[in-house]
Structures are given as C-alpha cells and as structure tokens.
Design an enzyme around this catalytic site. Sequence first.
Site: not given
Ligand code: CO
Length: 134
Positions: A7, A79, A130
């Site tokens: 994502h 992020h 991440e």
């Molecule tokens: Co995230």
Amino acid sequence: MIGRLNHVAIVVPDLEAAARTYRDTLGARVSAPVDLPAHGVTTVFVELDNTKIELLHPLGATSPIAKFLAEHPAGGMHHVCYEVDDILAARDRLRASGARVLGDGEPKTGAHGKPVLFLHPKDFLGTLVELEQT
Ligand code: CO
C-alpha cells in the site's frame, strides 16, 4: 528481497473529503472509516486492482501522524509499504547494509494484523518505508 507494493499511505486533514475524492472523482472502491486505536489512526482503505491506498487521519492525542499533519496541513504521502517473505531476515540484511530500522527493531503488528517494521526515510530517498511480512 522486497516483493509487491502492499500500500501507499496518505495522511489527510479530512477523511470524509478524502474518501469522496477517491470514490467520486477517481472512481475507486473505498471502505468506511476504520478506527485503529492501537496505531493512533483512523483509516479509509482504497482498494485498487493491484494495490491499496490507505488514507490516514490522526486518532487520539498521541497519534504518531499528528506531527506529520501539522507539517503538511493539506495532507501528503506518508509511507510506502513493501511485502517481504521473512521480516526478520529482511531486517538483518538491511541492518548489515547500514540501513536504520526505526524503534527497537522488533516487528510490530500492523494495520492488517501482520508483522511490520519501518525504515528510516533518510536511508531511502526521503521516503518512510514500511515492510510487511505476508
Ligand atoms: Co502502512
């Protein structure tokens, strides 16, 4: 080592307005808002064919994204999340290459119930990264 893009997370000042933009203007499938108290965020998940967009808004007084929103009042990309098969192996390889893992380096349970780690943006072209074990 990294696999699919899981994502992209965008911090937004108004979650309803952001959800409308993705649903009505961009024609995407969006979820209802979901509170994640353990993460200090409310999120709307935008489901695309090949990945997700997570619209994030601070939840609670100690939200980890409150400072980001204060610095980017119109919102902004927060992020990117890449999938890895083995998060501990990924962490150790990254550390050996000199990359900084945020926090104590132990994976936490992320928004999708899977182990995650964050990598220092200064080591990755100004972007918070991440890693999620899938
Ligand atoms: Co995230």
